[in-house]
Motif scaffolding. Structure first.
Motif, PDB file in Angstrom:
ATOM      1  N   ALA A   1       0.813  -1.214   0.000  1.00 42.53           N
ATOM      2  CA  ALA A   1       0.000   0.000   0.000  1.00 42.53           C
ATOM      3  C   ALA A   1       0.847   1.264   0.000  1.00 42.53           C
ATOM      4  O   ALA A   1       0.551   2.232  -0.711  1.00 42.53           O
ATOM      5  N   ALA A   2       1.925   1.290   0.792  1.00 38.46           N
ATOM      6  CA  ALA A   2       2.754   2.493   0.902  1.00 38.46           C
ATOM      7  C   ALA A   2       3.456   2.793  -0.422  1.00 38.46           C
ATOM      8  O   ALA A   2       3.401   3.922  -0.935  1.00 38.46           O
ATOM      9  N   TYR A   3       4.121   1.790  -0.977  1.00 37.48           N
ATOM     10  CA  TYR A   3       4.836   1.993  -2.235  1.00 37.48           C
ATOM     11  C   TYR A   3       3.878   2.316  -3.381  1.00 37.48           C
ATOM     12  O   TYR A   3       4.172   3.143  -4.245  1.00 37.48           O
ATOM     13  N   TRP A   4       2.722   1.631  -3.380  1.00 35.49           N
ATOM     14  CA  TRP A   4       1.747   1.896  -4.443  1.00 35.49           C
ATOM     15  C   TRP A   4       1.259   3.339  -4.370  1.00 35.49           C
ATOM     16  O   TRP A   4       1.123   4.007  -5.393  1.00 35.49           O
ATOM     17  N   SER A   5       0.993   3.852  -3.173  1.00 31.38           N
ATOM     18  CA  SER A   5       0.533   5.235  -3.001  1.00 31.38           C
ATOM     19  C   SER A   5       1.584   6.234  -3.478  1.00 31.38           C
ATOM     20  O   SER A   5       1.280   7.177  -4.216  1.00 31.38           O
ATOM     21  N   ILE A   6       2.834   6.014  -3.060  1.00 34.58           N
ATOM     22  CA  ILE A   6       3.917   6.917  -3.466  1.00 34.58           C
ATOM     23  C   ILE A   6       4.106   6.891  -4.977  1.00 34.58           C
ATOM     24  O   ILE A   6       4.211   7.927  -5.639  1.00 34.58           O
ATOM     25  N   ALA A   7       4.130   5.687  -5.546  1.00 37.58           N
ATOM     26  CA  ALA A   7       4.359   5.546  -6.984  1.00 37.58           C
ATOM     27  C   ALA A   7       3.234   6.184  -7.790  1.00 37.58           C
ATOM     28  O   ALA A   7       3.484   6.854  -8.814  1.00 37.58           O
ATOM     29  N   THR A   8       1.997   6.002  -7.342  1.00 34.43           N
ATOM     30  CA  THR A   8       0.860   6.586  -8.059  1.00 34.43           C
ATOM     31  C   THR A   8       0.920   8.106  -8.037  1.00 34.43           C
ATOM     32  O   THR A   8       0.659   8.777  -9.045  1.00 34.43           O
ATOM     33  N   THR A   9       1.277   8.669  -6.883  1.00 32.20           N
ATOM     34  CA  THR A   9       1.405  10.133  -6.771  1.00 32.20           C
ATOM     35  C   THR A   9       2.511  10.649  -7.675  1.00 32.20           C
ATOM     36  O   THR A   9       2.343  11.658  -8.373  1.00 32.20           O
ATOM     37  N   MET A  10       3.641   9.965  -7.673  1.00 34.16           N
ATOM     38  CA  MET A  10       4.770  10.416  -8.489  1.00 34.16           C
ATOM     39  C   MET A  10       4.477  10.283  -9.975  1.00 34.16           C
ATOM     40  O   MET A  10       4.908  11.116 -10.776  1.00 34.16           O
ATOM     41  N   ARG A  11       3.736   9.242 -10.351  1.00 30.51           N
ATOM     42  CA  ARG A  11       3.353   9.116 -11.759  1.00 30.51           C
ATOM     43  C   ARG A  11       2.445  10.279 -12.166  1.00 30.51           C
ATOM     44  O   ARG A  11       2.546  10.812 -13.277  1.00 30.51           O
ATOM     45  N   SER A  12       1.541  10.658 -11.266  1.00 34.44           N
ATOM     46  CA  SER A  12       0.664  11.801 -11.533  1.00 34.44           C
ATOM     47  C   SER A  12       1.476  13.082 -11.701  1.00 34.44           C
ATOM     48  O   SER A  12       1.229  13.882 -12.609  1.00 34.44           O
ATOM     49  N   ASP A  13       2.473  13.267 -10.832  1.00 29.31           N
ATOM     50  CA  ASP A  13       3.337  14.446 -10.939  1.00 29.31           C
ATOM     51  C   ASP A  13       4.117  14.428 -12.246  1.00 29.31           C
ATOM     52  O   ASP A  13       4.352  15.474 -12.862  1.00 29.31           O
ATOM     53  N   ASN A  14       4.516  13.238 -12.662  1.00 32.25           N
ATOM     54  CA  ASN A  14       5.277  13.137 -13.903  1.00 32.25           C
ATOM     55  C   ASN A  14       4.429  13.541 -15.110  1.00 32.25           C
ATOM     56  O   ASN A  14       4.928  14.140 -16.068  1.00 32.25           O
ATOM     57  N   LYS A  15       3.147  13.198 -15.062  1.00 37.07           N
ATOM     58  CA  LYS A  15       2.255  13.624 -16.139  1.00 37.07           C
ATOM     59  C   LYS A  15       2.105  15.145 -16.146  1.00 37.07           C
ATOM     60  O   LYS A  15       2.043  15.773 -17.208  1.00 37.07           O
ATOM     61  N   ALA A  16       2.051  15.737 -14.938  1.00 44.76           N
ATOM     62  CA  ALA A  16       1.979  17.201 -14.854  1.00 44.76           C
ATOM     63  C   ALA A  16       3.250  17.826 -15.410  1.00 44.76           C
ATOM     64  O   ALA A  16       3.205  18.842 -16.107  1.00 44.76           O
ATOM     65  N   LEU A  17       4.398  17.217 -15.114  1.00 46.78           N
ATOM     66  CA  LEU A  17       5.661  17.727 -15.646  1.00 46.78           C
ATOM     67  C   LEU A  17       5.710  17.592 -17.173  1.00 46.78           C
ATOM     68  O   LEU A  17       6.319  18.421 -17.858  1.00 46.78           O
ATOM     69  N   SER A  18       5.082  16.559 -17.695  1.00 47.82           N
ATOM     70  CA  SER A  18       5.014  16.411 -19.147  1.00 47.82           C
ATOM     71  C   SER A  18       4.230  17.565 -19.764  1.00 47.82           C
ATOM     72  O   SER A  18       4.605  18.093 -20.815  1.00 47.82           O
TER      73      SER A  18
END
Length: 321
Positions: free
Chosen positions: A44-61
């Protein structure tokens, strides 16, 4: 003890086989998806962090795309200013020539008219995606130009979009103006404003040409009625205009470099985030494929063990026949 109701050996073998099959399914999922953590139930912890960071990466795109647009707008304005400087140097050269005794100033003025038209063409054409930083056609054009610079997430989880700002308006009526042409009031344009003549203390309010809706100043025209003193004043004003245009070009060039550097930084940041997320949730394919082969072997042994456990009751059955 052999029981006809409960085959404890078969039950134990079946439990082991069931656990082996579950392990095989999990390993197969990792091999197929490439993820060690593909859903919240995995970690759960890693999945939450990874999902948030993927979302941020899309914003950076999206920021990267915006920076590409911003870079094109700035480069368009910068190229327009550079072209305008070249034309203004040509104008100054013609005026110096007109200062010489005996020259036909009317013919030189014919060239001057064409060079002025070229300045207008450059200014009007320096447009990208509806934005023109060199031509003032409305008071709304005075608003500082906001370019998307970056996207960041604070420690408390809040997100912020930072901007790169360019003050396009300047100070009307002075030499500290940034537009080339101001068709609203005239005085916010380098070519249409009287600020340069006023600061130089010339006898007339010389401008390269008058704006469409602004006041009427003394437009630079070469003919036989123009005195040598007036030509010298025109040369001084044109030189001041050219210097200001160079300053504007320098600012735009620095802004273009900043946008380019920021774009490179955003791309590197995306790569870092992508790599960091991968370290958290990606499966080690060498390890998983080796584990899968081992589990398949274990599963085959479990099937054989279950068959042996089931066969242990056959002697009893034969006795009952």
């Amino acid at each position: 003890m052999v029981s006809i109701n409960t085959n404890s050996a078969a039950i134990g073998a079946l439990d082991v086989l069931r656990a082996t099959v579950d392990g095989r399914n999990q390993t197969q999922s990792r091999v197929i998806t490439g993820y060690r953590v593909s859903q919240a139930s995995d970690d759960a912890a890693y999945w939450s962090i990874a999902t948030t960071m993927r979302s941020d990466n899309k914003a950076l795109s999206a920021v990267e795309d915006a920076l590409g647009m911003a870079g094109a707008v700035v480069d368009t304005a910068s190229n327009g200013v550079e072209s305008a400087v070249d034309v203004m140097q040509e104008i100054k050269q013609r005026m110096v020539l007109a200062r010489e005794p005996g020259v036909d100033r009317d013919k030189i003025n014919t060239e001057l008219v064409e060079l002025k038209e070229q300045l207008k063409t450059i200014t009007h054409a320096s447009t990208f995606s509806g934005q023109n930083w060199l031509w003032r056609t409305d008071v709304a054009d005075d608003e500082p130009k906001q370019l998307v610079g970056s996207f960041r997430r604070d420690s408390d989880g809040g997100v912020t979009v930072t901007n790169v700002e360019y003050e396009v308006a300047g100070t009307a009526g002075t030499s500290e103006v940034n537009f080339l042409i101001d068709d609203v009031s005239g005085d916010s344009g380098i070519l249409t404003g009287s600020g340069f003549a006023s600061e130089l203390g010339t006898t007339k309010n010389w401008v390269m040409f008058n704006s469409e809706d602004g006041p009427t100043y003394d437009e630079m025209v070469l003919n036989d009625t123009v005195t040598d003193t007036e030509i010298e004043e025109m040369i001084s004003v044109v030189d001041a205009m050219a210097q200001r245009t160079i300053d504007v070009g320098t600012t735009l060039g620095a802004l273009s470099m900043r946008v380019e550097l920021q774009n490179g930084f955003v791309m590197d940041l995306q790569d870092s985030i992508h790599y960091g997320v991968g370290k958290m949730v990606d499966a080690d394919m060498d390890l998983e494929s080796t584990r899968l082969r081992a589990i398949e072997t274990k599963e085959q042994l479990g099937v054989q063990a279950l068959a042996i456990a089931n066969a242990s009751t056959e002697p009893l059955i034969s006795l009952l026949r």
